[in-house]
Design an enzyme around this catalytic site. Structure first.
Site, PDB file in Angstrom:
ATOM      1  N   ASP A 181       0.876  -1.168   0.000  1.00  0.00           N
ATOM      2  CA  ASP A 181       0.000   0.000   0.000  1.00  0.00           C
ATOM      3  C   ASP A 181       0.917   1.223   0.000  1.00  0.00           C
ATOM      4  O   ASP A 181       1.541   1.535   1.005  1.00  0.00           O
ATOM      5  CB  ASP A 181      -0.893  -0.028   1.251  1.00  0.00           C
ATOM      6  CG  ASP A 181      -1.707   1.259   1.409  1.00  0.00           C
ATOM      7  OD1 ASP A 181      -1.656   2.122   0.507  1.00  0.00           O
ATOM      8  OD2 ASP A 181      -2.398   1.380   2.441  1.00  0.00           O
TER       9      ASP A 181
ATOM     10  N   LYS B 179       2.635  11.424  -3.373  1.00  0.00           N
ATOM     11  CA  LYS B 179       1.623  10.718  -4.173  1.00  0.00           C
ATOM     12  C   LYS B 179       0.713  11.710  -4.902  1.00  0.00           C
ATOM     13  O   LYS B 179       0.194  11.410  -5.976  1.00  0.00           O
ATOM     14  CB  LYS B 179       0.797   9.832  -3.256  1.00  0.00           C
ATOM     15  CG  LYS B 179      -0.134   8.866  -3.953  1.00  0.00           C
ATOM     16  CD  LYS B 179      -0.741   7.943  -2.926  1.00  0.00           C
ATOM     17  CE  LYS B 179      -1.738   6.977  -3.518  1.00  0.00           C
ATOM     18  NZ  LYS B 179      -2.265   6.083  -2.478  1.00  0.00           N
TER      19      LYS B 179
END
Lengths: 259, 636
Positions: free
Chosen positions: B10, B72
């Site tokens: 993740d 991100k």
């Protein structure tokens, strides 16, 4: 009517499909002869064959489809064809799995939806659906013309009235003075159109039955007249065109009411 | 390699995790610090070394120009996309960026692209896993927000490659969460996964049926998450401080980062308490304090969390479902710990929530389940299969700037579409195609995915060539395009060159560069570990000298050990880990008999009335023979 004037439906093949899945071959891996998309014996995914969506599922070209059965079949095929199942296989098998499962997904998505299924079958039958046709859309965009929309005859008067009301409602909105009475009228018109839409879907169901009966007759080896095939086909084209018109109308009303 | 372990990762905005299927349960692999969460923070230290995770956090405050977080948010985006983010986040972009170029972020005196920075985080996770297995890890499943577009997915895949990981599958985060949730769920049901993380929001609706996890609809916002809540609080605090200190605090990244840290602590505290104090120590000995009640907090964040309502309603509509049709609402992402968010989700789905799962870990655990499925499945996963969808529609720009949709959103992937093109001018040999992603009517409002030329069309009168273009979305949600001209029968495969993102060549170069880092990392780690081992060995030897066993050795044996000890002490000062290891091995051999003698004396003292537990065999070169530590040595 003389026999020479009405041909037998352009090669019965248009209506009849072989009962087993199209494209059965020998498995490339174990040689078993029951391989279609994957091998019944060793489970290996097979090279994709160019078949249409009905043939992919081994279905006859009929429009009444048992969707729960289709779903089960879809899941079952997914368990063999999905790239996740073939992730650690050879590169070649991975590529086949990718192609097979995209074909499976495309086929399932089309066949499970009544409208998409009908449109697909009509396209297989050589029909260019005016409303759906991208060339028509692009042509309209390029020329700046509104796309040709044939108003279904029974709706002509009503649609004229409705367009006036919508125009008025848009103006009112623009001026910041919404007219509640007018909005209520539009709501009523919307309900009316919705009822017509539902009736049309009933009509489509009946047209499906007519079509399917022809397919069944062809399947039993009986002669199906070309004119019957064309009549059943064109009836569905007409229903779909009317439906699209109604749907656009409903969308326009919603736009006016929501904005 | 049948024994290759595929891990699930993740790669989060705030934290990242790596997990693995151990038997029939997915487990999170902790880092060296024993913690499961690796903060998604990367810093470049004073020696030009990359630091990741908790160790990198202090740089954010002490030397903010050396650190970066929430990278991100920048994946697969370009300067024009992130103008708004730049006002809120202290990303320091390289000054010489050309429009359309992949972003580069400054860390100290170097610059890195977002995929490279993400690769540093991935490499840390890879190392954690390798330490855990004592074996190399080269294959992974990585999760991405369901609403990530093609460019963002491609950037994530690039990051994996740069980190030395073959990315076997990109899995959507909410879908991964459903796999972890559904592992124990045997009956058929419809599940909604509400995933509000640090920087992204996703909503997915799935049908679970006999091990098939079928996504029916998904929606979301890739720029919405806990970061946005933090930014609201930071803005308030900075306004206060600015008034107080009368300096432009927004330009002072040290103050901004100190405030950010305090704000996050306050936010977390407010999930458990009715009020908390925002407490910030300012440079110059001043202190900023402000009491925030939960009520104030909830009022403040309401507009942010309300932004999740639209996507939820759209997903339900696309799925053709009403809230009452949802059997279970599963919460994922750290921001779902906020009580107000929970209330909102309960209202949206008209039910109590499923929150047995740790919202921080469930995505990584699901990724581990998916990794297990890809590896061929185990007893626990052999019936499981994930059928995911395309989050955004794929279209091509038509004449006049419109969009013709060719694959609609929420289509099960892999999916494909064939389109036909032709020429408009006599003898035309090229046709340009513009592929876009999004739901808007006009191409300019959608995300431009790729522009490509169909080249080498045989010259023919206008409108005669029939060019069939096949658009294929793979199971990662990434587009592949191939084309052929049918009229002439000549099959021409066409490579799609993305208008964003890194070229293959750039990625290759980054992989090579990362080897430099990796070699250096690897060498340094080996030296440190070898030294530690030598220290343990020498301490043990010291104890052994005081053991009666030492006296039982022959003088020759004792002198050999002395020489070997001196040899080890000498090489320990050098940076050659292989020399240190050989010296350790030599000393190990030399002390073998000493260890046996010590074992004997321990046993005999046990016979004299002591038991094994109190016998001095636990430490020192007693039994088990010292230094049998498992260590990776992938070089052998």
């Amino acid at each position: 009517m003389k026999e020479t004037q009405s041909k037998t439906a352009e090669s019965q093949g248009i209506l009849v499909v072989t009962p087993h899945k199209a494209g059965k071959t020998n498995c490339w891996s174990c040689g078993d002869m029951r391989a279609a998309q994957f091998c019944q014996q060793c489970g290996k995914v097979q090279p994709p064959a160019p078949v249409d969506y009905f043939a992919f599922f081994g279905l006859p070209y009929k429009l009444n489809v048992e969707t729960p059965k289709l779903e089960r079949e879809f899941y079952e095929l997914s368990r063999h064809l999905h790239p996740d199942i073939n992730a650690i296989k050879s590169e070649r098998e991975q590529q086949w799995a990718l192609e097979q499962s995209s074909h499976l997904n495309d086929a399932y998505r089309t066949l499970k939806d009544p409208i998409a299924r009908t449109e697909y079958l009509l396209r297989l039958q050589g029909v260019q659906l005016e409303e759906q046709s991208k060339t028509a859309t692009e042509e309209a965009r390029r020329t700046g013309k509104i796309k040709k929309q044939v108003v279904p005859p029974g709706l002509l008067e009503e649609v004229f009235e409705l367009n006036m009301q919508m125009e008025e409602a848009r103006m009112n909105k623009k001026m910041g003075e919404p007219d509640r009475t007018l909005e209520r009228q539009l709501q009523d018109a919307r309900k009316h159109m919705e009822a017509k839409h539902d009736a049309l879907m009933q009509e489509l169901g009946a047209a499906w039955n007519e079509w399917d009966a022809l397919v069944d007759r062809a399947g039993r080896g009986e002669n199906v007249l070309e004119e019957d095939r064309l009549a059943a086909r064109d009836k569905m084209v007409d229903i779909l065109n009317r439906r699209n018109y109604l749907r656009n109308l409903l969308r326009d009303i919603d736009e006016v009411l929501e904005s | 390699m049948p024994n290759q372990r595929i891990v699930g990762i993740d790669l989060g905005t705030t934290n990242s995790l790596v997990a693995y299927m151990e038997g029939d349960r997915p487990v999170v692999i902790p880092g060296e610090d024993g913690l499961n969460l690796v903060p998604s923070v990367v810093a470049l230290d004073e020696n030009g070394q990359i630091v990741v995770g908790n160790a990198a956090r202090k740089y954010l405050i002490e030397t903010p120009e050396r650190g970066v977080y929430s990278v991100k948010r920048l994946m697969g985006r370009d300067v024009a996309d992130i103008r708004d983010e730049l006002k809120l986040f202290p990303f320091r972009l390289a000054e010489d960026l050309a429009p359309g170029e992949v972003l580069r972020i400054k860390l100290g005196d170097k610059t890195f692209t977002p995929p490279e920075i993400s690769a540093f985080i991935l490499r840390q996770l890879k190392r954690n896993a390798e330490r855990y297995f004592a074996a190399p890890v080269t294959q992974a499943v990585i999760t991405v927000p369901a609403y990530f577009n093609d460019a963002q997915r491609q950037a994530t895949k690039d990051a994996g490659r740069i980190a030395g990981l073959e990315v076997l599958r990109l899995v959507n985060e909410p879908t991964a969460a459903s796999l972890a949730y559904g592992l124990d769920q045997k009956q058929s049901e419809t599940v909604a996964v509400y995933d509000l993380g640090g920087g992204t929001f996703d909503i997915s609706i799935l049908k679970l049926h006999e091990g098939i996890f079928e996504v029916i609809a998904t929606n979301g916002d890739t720029q919405l998450g806990g970061d946005d809540i933090d930014n609201l609080l930071i803005a308030i605090a900075l306004d206060d401080i600015q008034g107080d200190l009368a300096i432009d605090v927004r330009r002072n990244s040290e103050i901004v980062q100190t405030v950010r840290k305090a704000v996050i602590e306050a936010k977390i505290a407010l999930s458990a308490n009715d009020q908390t104090t925002l407490d910030v120590e300012l440079p110059g000995g001043k202190r900023y304090q402000r009491v925030i009640s939960r009520q104030q907090f909830e009022q403040l964040i309401q507009p942010v969390i309300d932004r999740t309502v639209g996507p939820v309603k759209q997903a339900l509509k696309d799925a053709g479902l009403k809230p009452k049709d949802i059997n279970e609402a599963v919460l994922v992402g750290g921001s779902t710990r906020i009580p107000r968010v929970r209330v909102l989700v309960e209202e949206l789905f008209e039910r109590k929530l499923h929150s047995d799962l740790n919202p921080d870990e469930v995505v990584a655990l699901g990724a581990a389940v998916q990794a297990d499925i890809l590896a061929g499945g185990s007893e626990a996963t052999k019936e499981m299969l994930l059928l995911d969808v395309m989050p955004l529609s794929l279209g091509i720009e038509s004449l006049g700037g419109g969009v013709v949709k060719i694959i609609h959103r929420n289509s099960t992937i892999p999916a494909s579409a064939n389109e036909h093109f032709t020429t408009g001018v006599e003898g035309q040999t090229n046709v340009a195609i513009h592929v876009v992603q999004g739901e808007r009517e006009l191409a300019k409002d959608c995300r431009s995915l790729a522009r490509f030329d169909l080249k080498g069309i045989p010259p023919m009168p206008a409108g005669l060539p029939r060019i069939e273009v096949k658009f294929l979305i793979d199971a990662n949600g990434i587009l592949h395009v191939s084309a052929r001209e049918l009229r002439s029968g000549k099959v021409s495969e066409i490579e799609v060159q993305p208008s964003y993102g890194l070229t293959d060549e750039q990625v290759e170069n980054m992989i090579l560069e990362s080897f430099d880092y990796a070699e250096e990392d690897f060498r340094q780690r080996q030296v440190i570990e070898a030294r530690n081992e030598a220290e343990t060995m020498l301490t043990a030897l010291e104890k052994g000298r005081n053991n009666p066993g030492w006296q039982q050795l022959s003088p020759r044996e004792r002198s050999t050990i002395d020489k070997q000890e001196a040899g080890l002490r000498a090489v320990m000062k050098e940076d050659d880990y292989q020399a240190i290891r050989s010296a350790i091995d030599a000393l190990n051999q030399g002390t073998m008999r000493l260890a046996e003698l010590m074992m004997d004396s321990a046993v005999s003292s046990a016979l004299k009335g002591k038991d094994m537990a109190t016998a001095d065999v636990g430490e020192g070169p007693a039994s088990p023979h010292p230094i049998a530590q498992a260590e990776i040595n992938s070089r052998d």
